[in-house]
Enzyme design. Structure first.
Site, PDB file in Angstrom:
ATOM      1  N   ILE A 106     -25.554  58.771 -13.671  1.00 26.42           N
ATOM      2  CA  ILE A 106     -24.775  58.029 -14.679  1.00 26.42           C
ATOM      3  C   ILE A 106     -23.803  58.988 -15.368  1.00 26.42           C
ATOM      4  O   ILE A 106     -24.234  60.030 -15.871  1.00 26.42           O
ATOM      5  CB  ILE A 106     -25.698  57.398 -15.745  1.00 26.42           C
ATOM      6  CG1 ILE A 106     -26.746  56.500 -15.100  1.00 26.42           C
ATOM      7  CG2 ILE A 106     -24.881  56.622 -16.777  1.00 26.42           C
ATOM      8  CD1 ILE A 106     -27.820  56.016 -16.060  1.00 26.42           C
ATOM      9  N   LYS A 147     -33.726  65.178 -23.648  1.00 30.43           N
ATOM     10  CA  LYS A 147     -32.503  64.452 -23.303  1.00 30.43           C
ATOM     11  C   LYS A 147     -31.918  63.753 -24.523  1.00 30.43           C
ATOM     12  O   LYS A 147     -30.704  63.732 -24.721  1.00 30.43           O
ATOM     13  CB  LYS A 147     -32.796  63.440 -22.197  1.00 30.43           C
ATOM     14  CG  LYS A 147     -33.065  64.088 -20.839  1.00 30.43           C
ATOM     15  CD  LYS A 147     -33.601  63.055 -19.862  1.00 30.43           C
ATOM     16  CE  LYS A 147     -33.814  63.630 -18.471  1.00 30.43           C
ATOM     17  NZ  LYS A 147     -34.635  62.702 -17.643  1.00 30.43           N
ATOM     18  N   GLU A 191     -43.314  65.315 -10.418  1.00 29.98           N
ATOM     19  CA  GLU A 191     -43.713  66.629  -9.952  1.00 29.98           C
ATOM     20  C   GLU A 191     -45.217  66.813 -10.104  1.00 29.98           C
ATOM     21  O   GLU A 191     -45.890  66.012 -10.758  1.00 29.98           O
ATOM     22  CB  GLU A 191     -42.963  67.700 -10.750  1.00 29.98           C
ATOM     23  CG  GLU A 191     -41.485  67.717 -10.358  1.00 29.98           C
ATOM     24  CD  GLU A 191     -40.648  68.528 -11.313  1.00 29.98           C
ATOM     25  OE1 GLU A 191     -41.039  69.666 -11.603  1.00 29.98           O
ATOM     26  OE2 GLU A 191     -39.614  68.015 -11.754  1.00 29.98           O
TER      27      GLU A 191
END
Lengths: 367, 367
Positions: B90, B159, B144
């Site tokens: 994005i 973020k 992960e």
């Protein structure tokens, strides 16, 4: 010159002679917000030729002359920005230009006309007729006095032409796009759509498939819980699918004074800062066939008739035309589901049909 | 040096000595995709100091040192790009930077961790437990081996720190963000959410209100037909509200090899073309209080208890803490709706509560 404004502007800065702007070497950027084809197109061209960057909100000019304008811009080493021409405040032109540099874009899909989306939202939410919803849109300033371009799909076709030209790096003219609008949708249709648990939206779609580009604009029935179904009132949504970035969606207010001004100012900043520029389409060698005829699918089809006799006539006409159908209702409203038909075949059938019948509506049913 | 690659790379171009890159005057752009804090942060700093543009996908470094890196970039007249640090493919960093130039941004809201959104989607769609869904996410490469940062909200807080710093033009550190994840959500909770006709999402929110910034990350119950509810699997959605552009939403794949690579390449193009750059935060003089405490609202609160006696104990504890509640279920699962509570009060209550109880879950109910 004597227009009343909300802001005080020094009268010495104003002129109604365009040559004054062209001849002023201190003016580096020309912002065109006149609208309409003339004299805007000439003004934009001469500004570029005289070494000025251009910012425009004019979707008519951009849709018709994008290729020429990009070439002229490259030739004169000046840039042309047109963020406000599609999607109001959504930064779609800039994002799409960058995405197209890296991706092979395969699909564009969007709700890109705020007026028609507002009307459809009102028809569904308040059970009002098309005409009453249109009147409300005009009252609230969401539609202009002459709303034909907005409700009949012309405006959407122009915007789709701009988006798909940038995405597919080749000229996709508005004329090559099969389009229609929402004015034939009746209260009874809205009721039927609700009973089918579907949402109705005016959807623009462009697909690239091998060496073929197909673009069309149609009122479309979509799943009630789908993402496009959440786009209501004056909002727009544009989806872009590229081979590396996958699907991206951009959502925001598609029209209105402030979002549009936001897009124009954003372009002015880009013009000042030297930032991105849109490449001339000529650089790309790919050749495509452009048509709207790969779209195949089902349609909702309603005709208001005088009764049983006319219903039978219509059904016979379908049989004669080798069109498969399923009867959903057979009263003074004949409601059918037309099954698996190519768009060009449907278009041909309708152009014959409308010479004999007036009060009908057909709407694509999304897969 | 000897890593197997899908592409053939001339070995002469490879080095495992970072100084070789710094000392090469022909290298103008350094792309950092090592991840983690060390040595990435030092490498980025020295690249900028040595007059190279930097492209990085490193959200840890950017979240912790955004202010320093932007200053260093300005001082050395080189630019730093970090599109891949938030939202995968994005184009959110670029769009947000431009929007922030023109708008007073008042709100950011997002689903910005693909792993946790994938897990929640699986828990809802397939009625699997958190642990089974996490195992599936690992199997499919969406999580992960150590998924703590993804499922406990650390990654989201980082973020959100990057997005809100850019939006509000001041440093909003990850430490100032109250956050928690989704690991305490149980199968029984998912069932309860469905019965309430709500969708569960891990939502990041940052609000600017006068001179106060509030940021938090919480699992949140939202309306089933809302736009954020349509964001499933690994997809991300970020909403930005500015005073002129109004609300914009950006949607796309939040992680994955190709979308991330797309963002990195997009940054490299920006570095080559000279296009936009992010302003140093220092330029902006506004000072804000940053906390998470203006959030007020209701919570879903479930505790698995040994029975009636424990249920009563918990209810007495709530009464003693002056917390209003409504009982939704009172079996071996005590399910309550906590009413109109400030986030800091809830946080304080929970930190006491968890010293005595283990198997519980609380989730914000969006207004």
């Amino acid at each position: 010159m004597n227009k009343k404004r909300n802001t005080i502007v020094n009268k010495d800065l104003l002129t109604d002679n365009y040559k004054d702007i062209l001849d002023d070497p201190e003016i580096n950027i020309v912002v065109e917000v006149i609208g309409g084809m003339n004299p805007a197109f000439e003004y934009i061209k001469s500004a570029l030729k005289r070494g000025k960057h251009v910012v425009t909100a004019n979707k008519e000019v951009v849709a018709n002359y994008l290729e020429e304008l990009l070439e002229l811009s490259e030739k004169n080493n000046k840039r042309i920005f047109f963020e406000a021409s599609v999607g109001g405040g959504i930064p779609i032109i800039k994002s799409l230009s960058q995405i197209a540099l890296i991706n092979d874009i395969t699909q564009i899909k969007g709700i890109i006309n705020g007026t028609s989306n507002f009307i459809l939202t009102k028809m569904v939410d308040d059970c009002t007729s098309f005409n009453d919803s249109l009147a409300l849109a005009k009252e609230l300033g969401y539609a202009e006095a002459n709303a034909k371009d907005d409700v009949e799909g012309d405006d959407v076709a122009r915007k789709l032409s701009i988006l798909s030209s940038l995405a597919f790096k080749t000229k996709v003219s508005a004329e090559s796009i099969l389009y229609r609008g929402i004015s034939s949708i009746d209260k009874i249709d809205i009721l039927n759509f609700k009973n089918m648990n579907k949402s109705i939206k005016l959807i623009a779609t462009a697909i690239k498939d091998d060496n073929r580009i197909s673009a069309c604009v149609e009122p479309t029935l979509i799943e009630e819980n789908s993402q496009f179904a959440t786009v209501n009132n004056c909002f727009n949504m544009i989806s872009i699918t590229g081979n590396t970035v996958q699907e991206l969606q951009f959502y925001g207010q598609g029209a209105g004074e402030k979002p549009t001004a936001n897009a124009v100012v954003s372009d002015i900043i880009d013009a000042i800062k030297p930032t991105y520029s849109v490449c001339s389409l000529k650089k790309y060698k790919e050749k495509y066939d452009i048509d709207a005829h790969i779209f195949n699918g089902d349609y909702y089809f309603r005709v208001t008739t005088s009764g049983e006799k006319e219903n039978e006539d219509i059904i016979n006409l379908l049989i004669k035309s080798k069109i498969s159908y399923e009867i959903l209702e057979k009263t003074c409203n004949l409601v059918l589901k037309i099954k698996s038909i190519y768009e060009d075949k449907m278009d041909k059938f309708i152009s014959k049909f409308k010479t004999r019948y007036e009060n009908f509506c057909y709407v694509r049913i999304a897969k």
